[in-house]
Design an enzyme around this catalytic site. Sequence first.
Site, PDB file in Angstrom:
ATOM      1  N   GLU A 139       1.644  -4.666  -5.413  1.00 33.62           N
ATOM      2  CA  GLU A 139       0.499  -5.475  -5.330  1.00 33.62           C
ATOM      3  C   GLU A 139      -0.097  -4.344  -5.847  1.00 33.62           C
ATOM      4  O   GLU A 139      -0.975  -3.792  -6.360  1.00 33.62           O
ATOM      5  CB  GLU A 139       0.539  -5.396  -3.769  1.00 33.62           C
ATOM      6  CG  GLU A 139      -0.430  -7.081  -3.620  1.00 33.62           C
ATOM      7  CD  GLU A 139      -0.569  -6.866  -2.320  1.00 33.62           C
ATOM      8  OE1 GLU A 139      -1.895  -7.478  -1.709  1.00 33.62           O
ATOM      9  OE2 GLU A 139       0.341  -6.005  -0.965  1.00 33.62           O
TER      10      GLU A 139
ATOM     11  N   CYS B 205       0.716  -1.339  -0.251  1.00 32.15           N
ATOM     12  CA  CYS B 205       0.015   0.105  -0.477  1.00 32.15           C
ATOM     13  C   CYS B 205       1.142   1.600   0.232  1.00 32.15           C
ATOM     14  O   CYS B 205       1.937   1.043   0.354  1.00 32.15           O
ATOM     15  CB  CYS B 205      -0.617  -0.187   1.131  1.00 32.15           C
ATOM     16  SG  CYS B 205      -2.007   1.723   1.472  1.00 32.15           S
TER      17      CYS B 205
END
Length: 603
Positions: free
Chosen positions: A501, A467
């Site tokens: 990700e 993140c």
Amino acid sequence: MPIRLRTAGSSSDGTEDSDFSADLEHVEASESAHRRSSTRLTRASLRLSRSSQALRPFATSTNKVVTLSSFPITRSQQGATNTTAKKYPLRQSRSSGSETEANGENLKQGADRDETPPRTPTGNAPSSESDIEVSSHSNDLEDERLAKELSLKEAAAHDLSHRPKRRRFHESYNFNMKCPTPGCNSLGHLTGRHERHFSISGCPLYHNLSADECKGKASTRDKQAEERTLSHRQDENRHSTRNQAPTERQLRYKEKVTELRRKRNSSLNKEQKEKHMEHRQSHRASREPLLENITSDYDLELFRKAQARASEDLEKLRLAGQVSEGSNMIKTIVFGRYELDTWYHSPYPEEYARLGRLYMCEFCLKYMKSQTILRRHMAKCVWKHPPGDEIYRKGNISVFEVDGKKNKIYCQNLCLLAKLFLDHKTLYYDVEPFLFYVMTEADNTGCHLVGYFSKEKNSFLNYNVSCILTMPQYMRQGYGKMLIDFSYLLSKVEEKVGSPERPLSDLGLISYRSYWKEVLLRYLNNFQGKEISIKEISQETAVNPVDIVSTLQSLQMLKYWKGKHLVLKRQDLIDDWKAKETKRGNGKSIDPTALKWTPPKGT
């Protein structure tokens, strides 16, 4: 309008003549047929009533009443008017019955004292018929002015626009909302001043009270406030000196408080303990714990007053639109010297999520309900930078490595804060398997949060970013690329190939595409050979080969020709990149030599 005199006959028993009753019937019949004449009659009545107040009493005979004719009288009509014209009794507009009777008594008394001829509204007695006509013509403008004033007064009396609009009950409350407390019907309010509530802070049932008890406590607080105001007014006469001795009233109050606190029991008895345990087991977190006998009645009442005052402040914010009803959406946050508008929902606790605004400490990331709580917290908060190890510093830019297992509360607060600006983030509380790299900008007050990225300690797919977030006040200033570059710098030290990700947010995808483009153009500009390998580019830049291929395709630099893939070195794109680099300078960039870090081992 001419003023005439009419002699009314009277009978022997003192009653009025039948002609007078006939005149009244004629008035009722003629009002519908002669509206203009009645309007002029009202004007003249108003003018005559004003003059009668200045020149009273009228000079009339004992059996004479002042009357008005419905139309102006000329010389040709004088004879007919004396015999056949109906006369109308004078009516003073917009007067009460008592005033009419008083005026009648004044007229009778004046008639007994003086029998001189009546005067005109100007104070002069008419001498001839010509004077009457001239006076009526000259007073037309005065009649119009008086009629206009009267119409304006009547319009003002019926105009209610200046009055404040009464707020109706259904306009203040949203009846689709319900209190989250189980078994509560949303009626009543902890303050005792509102009919409904929608939050735990205003729920009487949650505070183990009823709506009637809240109203009774509110009236008691109002009486105490009035007594306190009166006592303060009495103390205002005293001279305000710094070392002033307390008054007798203050000393008595202090003794009373000391006595009240001394009376409380030091511990709960067996019956009270059982009652408290039963309440806790039956209601758990849906009700406030029983507070009786825990402290003195005086301190408990002070706590109740503070609760009611805080609930009243929240109700004012709700009516002002700063508290969202039902959406559980925090609209703004106060973060340092900035007030930021939020973009998405974040799962803060319900009592905080119902607020329209949150106040946060920019160093420890603790969230609070009000500016007062934040100010008191900042006065005693000892944090001036994120917890963890500082692994990078160049100028005023620093990066701290924070372990989610060692600093769990800080990392959870950081994730909740990030969710306000990220749509695809799902990690909030399970922060132990992650490392957080927090970038700050330092000044004389501390290290201010610029952005952060997190990564798994052991990633099976070699993700170097889970993140990533740049705070809104630092966006479009190059900090996002610095965070991405720092993540790939750590991958180079680890001798791994990294990739973010998936899925990426919209802003994240734009930032990564821009970074990958810049890395490839820089590599191609420095490359002097004839053959190039995607694997070599990946090993040198630590960018995943899949990301390299997708970037080359988006730049139209990858072609398939005669069974082979060719990489086109587009000089126009390289020249544009050089021009931007020269214009931008080296202000926002990561210096690999400023990194002091070794890869963590194990978990």
